[in-house]
Design a protein around this motif. Sequence first.
Motif, PDB file in Angstrom:
ATOM      1  N   PHE A 200       0.820  -1.209   0.000  1.00 52.92           N
ATOM      2  CA  PHE A 200       0.000   0.000   0.000  1.00 52.92           C
ATOM      3  C   PHE A 200       0.856   1.260   0.000  1.00 52.92           C
ATOM      4  O   PHE A 200       0.518   2.257   0.622  1.00 52.92           O
ATOM      5  CB  PHE A 200      -0.964  -0.009   1.193  1.00 52.92           C
ATOM      6  CG  PHE A 200      -1.948  -1.133   1.104  1.00 52.92           C
ATOM      7  CD1 PHE A 200      -3.030  -1.049   0.258  1.00 52.92           C
ATOM      8  CD2 PHE A 200      -1.766  -2.290   1.852  1.00 52.92           C
ATOM      9  CE1 PHE A 200      -3.940  -2.106   0.162  1.00 52.92           C
ATOM     10  CE2 PHE A 200      -2.665  -3.346   1.754  1.00 52.92           C
ATOM     11  CZ  PHE A 200      -3.750  -3.246   0.907  1.00 52.92           C
ATOM     12  N   ASP A 201       1.945   1.212  -0.737  1.00 53.95           N
ATOM     13  CA  ASP A 201       2.868   2.340  -0.851  1.00 53.95           C
ATOM     14  C   ASP A 201       2.319   3.372  -1.822  1.00 53.95           C
ATOM     15  O   ASP A 201       2.379   3.202  -3.035  1.00 53.95           O
ATOM     16  CB  ASP A 201       4.238   1.825  -1.312  1.00 53.95           C
ATOM     17  CG  ASP A 201       5.223   2.927  -1.593  1.00 53.95           C
ATOM     18  OD1 ASP A 201       5.135   3.979  -0.928  1.00 53.95           O
ATOM     19  OD2 ASP A 201       6.079   2.739  -2.469  1.00 53.95           O
ATOM     20  N   ASP A 202       1.781   4.443  -1.294  1.00 58.29           N
ATOM     21  CA  ASP A 202       1.200   5.500  -2.129  1.00 58.29           C
ATOM     22  C   ASP A 202       2.258   6.354  -2.824  1.00 58.29           C
ATOM     23  O   ASP A 202       1.962   7.045  -3.795  1.00 58.29           O
ATOM     24  CB  ASP A 202       0.296   6.408  -1.293  1.00 58.29           C
ATOM     25  CG  ASP A 202      -0.948   5.686  -0.825  1.00 58.29           C
ATOM     26  OD1 ASP A 202      -1.361   4.706  -1.485  1.00 58.29           O
ATOM     27  OD2 ASP A 202      -1.514   6.092   0.214  1.00 58.29           O
ATOM     28  N   GLU A 203       3.474   6.314  -2.324  1.00 59.58           N
ATOM     29  CA  GLU A 203       4.531   7.160  -2.864  1.00 59.58           C
ATOM     30  C   GLU A 203       5.405   6.428  -3.887  1.00 59.58           C
ATOM     31  O   GLU A 203       6.406   6.959  -4.339  1.00 59.58           O
ATOM     32  CB  GLU A 203       5.392   7.696  -1.724  1.00 59.58           C
ATOM     33  CG  GLU A 203       4.601   8.550  -0.753  1.00 59.58           C
ATOM     34  CD  GLU A 203       5.409   8.950   0.461  1.00 59.58           C
ATOM     35  OE1 GLU A 203       6.631   8.719   0.485  1.00 59.58           O
ATOM     36  OE2 GLU A 203       4.808   9.492   1.396  1.00 59.58           O
ATOM     37  N   ASP A 204       5.049   5.203  -4.220  1.00 61.93           N
ATOM     38  CA  ASP A 204       5.791   4.400  -5.201  1.00 61.93           C
ATOM     39  C   ASP A 204       7.271   4.242  -4.854  1.00 61.93           C
ATOM     40  O   ASP A 204       8.137   4.265  -5.718  1.00 61.93           O
ATOM     41  CB  ASP A 204       5.643   4.976  -6.616  1.00 61.93           C
ATOM     42  CG  ASP A 204       4.220   4.862  -7.125  1.00 61.93           C
ATOM     43  OD1 ASP A 204       3.537   3.885  -6.752  1.00 61.93           O
ATOM     44  OD2 ASP A 204       3.793   5.746  -7.871  1.00 61.93           O
ATOM     45  N   ARG A 205       7.550   4.057  -3.573  1.00 59.44           N
ATOM     46  CA  ARG A 205       8.928   3.822  -3.149  1.00 59.44           C
ATOM     47  C   ARG A 205       9.326   2.373  -3.360  1.00 59.44           C
ATOM     48  O   ARG A 205      10.505   2.064  -3.450  1.00 59.44           O
ATOM     49  CB  ARG A 205       9.100   4.171  -1.669  1.00 59.44           C
ATOM     50  CG  ARG A 205       9.004   5.657  -1.376  1.00 59.44           C
ATOM     51  CD  ARG A 205       9.074   5.913   0.092  1.00 59.44           C
ATOM     52  NE  ARG A 205       7.879   5.322   0.693  1.00 59.44           N
ATOM     53  CZ  ARG A 205       7.708   5.118   1.977  1.00 59.44           C
ATOM     54  NH1 ARG A 205       8.639   5.426   2.825  1.00 59.44           N
ATOM     55  NH2 ARG A 205       6.586   4.599   2.438  1.00 59.44           N
ATOM     56  N   TYR A 206       8.334   1.489  -3.404  1.00 67.54           N
ATOM     57  CA  TYR A 206       8.602   0.060  -3.523  1.00 67.54           C
ATOM     58  C   TYR A 206       7.965  -0.512  -4.776  1.00 67.54           C
ATOM     59  O   TYR A 206       6.886  -0.100  -5.178  1.00 67.54           O
ATOM     60  CB  TYR A 206       8.055  -0.703  -2.308  1.00 67.54           C
ATOM     61  CG  TYR A 206       8.623  -0.237  -1.002  1.00 67.54           C
ATOM     62  CD1 TYR A 206       9.897  -0.616  -0.605  1.00 67.54           C
ATOM     63  CD2 TYR A 206       7.891   0.591  -0.161  1.00 67.54           C
ATOM     64  CE1 TYR A 206      10.421  -0.181   0.597  1.00 67.54           C
ATOM     65  CE2 TYR A 206       8.411   1.031   1.052  1.00 67.54           C
ATOM     66  CZ  TYR A 206       9.673   0.637   1.417  1.00 67.54           C
ATOM     67  OH  TYR A 206      10.197   1.070   2.602  1.00 67.54           O
ATOM     68  N   GLU A 207       8.643  -1.480  -5.345  1.00 69.47           N
ATOM     69  CA  GLU A 207       8.120  -2.183  -6.515  1.00 69.47           C
ATOM     70  C   GLU A 207       8.522  -3.653  -6.373  1.00 69.47           C
ATOM     71  O   GLU A 207       9.643  -3.960  -5.965  1.00 69.47           O
ATOM     72  CB  GLU A 207       8.737  -1.588  -7.776  1.00 69.47           C
ATOM     73  CG  GLU A 207       8.176  -2.156  -9.050  1.00 69.47           C
ATOM     74  CD  GLU A 207       8.767  -1.470 -10.268  1.00 69.47           C
ATOM     75  OE1 GLU A 207       8.921  -2.157 -11.289  1.00 69.47           O
ATOM     76  OE2 GLU A 207       9.086  -0.281 -10.191  1.00 69.47           O
ATOM     77  N   CYS A 208       7.625  -4.545  -6.719  1.00 68.88           N
ATOM     78  CA  CYS A 208       7.908  -5.977  -6.646  1.00 68.88           C
ATOM     79  C   CYS A 208       8.586  -6.439  -7.931  1.00 68.88           C
ATOM     80  O   CYS A 208       8.198  -6.023  -9.028  1.00 68.88           O
ATOM     81  CB  CYS A 208       6.625  -6.772  -6.424  1.00 68.88           C
ATOM     82  SG  CYS A 208       5.848  -6.433  -4.838  1.00 68.88           S
ATOM     83  N   GLU A 209       9.568  -7.290  -7.779  1.00 67.41           N
ATOM     84  CA  GLU A 209      10.320  -7.820  -8.920  1.00 67.41           C
ATOM     85  C   GLU A 209       9.404  -8.531  -9.918  1.00 67.41           C
ATOM     86  O   GLU A 209       9.564  -8.407 -11.128  1.00 67.41           O
ATOM     87  CB  GLU A 209      11.395  -8.774  -8.410  1.00 67.41           C
ATOM     88  CG  GLU A 209      12.150  -9.525  -9.465  1.00 67.41           C
ATOM     89  CD  GLU A 209      13.144 -10.500  -8.884  1.00 67.41           C
ATOM     90  OE1 GLU A 209      14.289 -10.480  -9.345  1.00 67.41           O
ATOM     91  OE2 GLU A 209      12.787 -11.279  -7.971  1.00 67.41           O
ATOM     92  N   ASP A 210       8.466  -9.323  -9.394  1.00 69.33           N
ATOM     93  CA  ASP A 210       7.553 -10.074 -10.260  1.00 69.33           C
ATOM     94  C   ASP A 210       6.294 -10.447  -9.487  1.00 69.33           C
ATOM     95  O   ASP A 210       6.131 -10.085  -8.325  1.00 69.33           O
ATOM     96  CB  ASP A 210       8.245 -11.318 -10.842  1.00 69.33           C
ATOM     97  CG  ASP A 210       8.732 -12.300  -9.781  1.00 69.33           C
ATOM     98  OD1 ASP A 210       8.211 -12.286  -8.633  1.00 69.33           O
ATOM     99  OD2 ASP A 210       9.635 -13.078 -10.078  1.00 69.33           O
ATOM    100  N   GLU A 211       5.427 -11.180 -10.158  1.00 70.10           N
ATOM    101  CA  GLU A 211       4.143 -11.546  -9.537  1.00 70.10           C
ATOM    102  C   GLU A 211       4.307 -12.504  -8.364  1.00 70.10           C
ATOM    103  O   GLU A 211       3.472 -12.524  -7.461  1.00 70.10           O
ATOM    104  CB  GLU A 211       3.170 -12.132 -10.572  1.00 70.10           C
ATOM    105  CG  GLU A 211       3.579 -13.461 -11.157  1.00 70.10           C
ATOM    106  CD  GLU A 211       4.550 -13.370 -12.325  1.00 70.10           C
ATOM    107  OE1 GLU A 211       5.010 -14.423 -12.777  1.00 70.10           O
ATOM    108  OE2 GLU A 211       4.866 -12.269 -12.779  1.00 70.10           O
ATOM    109  N   HIS A 212       5.389 -13.289  -8.324  1.00 69.39           N
ATOM    110  CA  HIS A 212       5.616 -14.193  -7.193  1.00 69.39           C
ATOM    111  C   HIS A 212       5.882 -13.402  -5.916  1.00 69.39           C
ATOM    112  O   HIS A 212       5.319 -13.700  -4.860  1.00 69.39           O
ATOM    113  CB  HIS A 212       6.789 -15.137  -7.473  1.00 69.39           C
ATOM    114  CG  HIS A 212       6.546 -16.055  -8.617  1.00 69.39           C
ATOM    115  ND1 HIS A 212       7.172 -15.904  -9.826  1.00 69.39           N
ATOM    116  CD2 HIS A 212       5.724 -17.125  -8.750  1.00 69.39           C
ATOM    117  CE1 HIS A 212       6.760 -16.841 -10.644  1.00 69.39           C
ATOM    118  NE2 HIS A 212       5.866 -17.595 -10.021  1.00 69.39           N
ATOM    119  N   VAL A 213       6.727 -12.406  -6.019  1.00 66.39           N
ATOM    120  CA  VAL A 213       7.034 -11.555  -4.861  1.00 66.39           C
ATOM    121  C   VAL A 213       5.771 -10.830  -4.413  1.00 66.39           C
ATOM    122  O   VAL A 213       5.461 -10.787  -3.220  1.00 66.39           O
ATOM    123  CB  VAL A 213       8.161 -10.552  -5.207  1.00 66.39           C
ATOM    124  CG1 VAL A 213       8.342  -9.531  -4.094  1.00 66.39           C
ATOM    125  CG2 VAL A 213       9.463 -11.281  -5.502  1.00 66.39           C
TER     126      VAL A 213
END
Length: 79
Positions: free
Chosen positions: A34-47
């Motif tokens: 729920f990162d509203d600031e787009d600080r985090y991104e998942c490598e892929d759908e598994h993560v």
Amino acid sequence: MIITKKELIKICDRFLSDEVSKEELIHFARTVMFDDEDRYECEDEHVEEILSQWDNKQSQHKINKIGIEFLRNILSQMN
């Protein structure tokens, strides 16, 4: 920051060695999901799926030594 499978393995290791608690895993997952600031991104759908399950109250019972060790082994085989 990109959350990778390798990062999740490190987090699993920290949980298994009692360096982080179940509550900290849940908090981490919720922060990423729920990162509203787009600080985090998942490598892929598994993560993303793993973090989603850690954040889901109905699957949080799987956050225990056996469940996290199993997950860690699966993640290790994926790399």
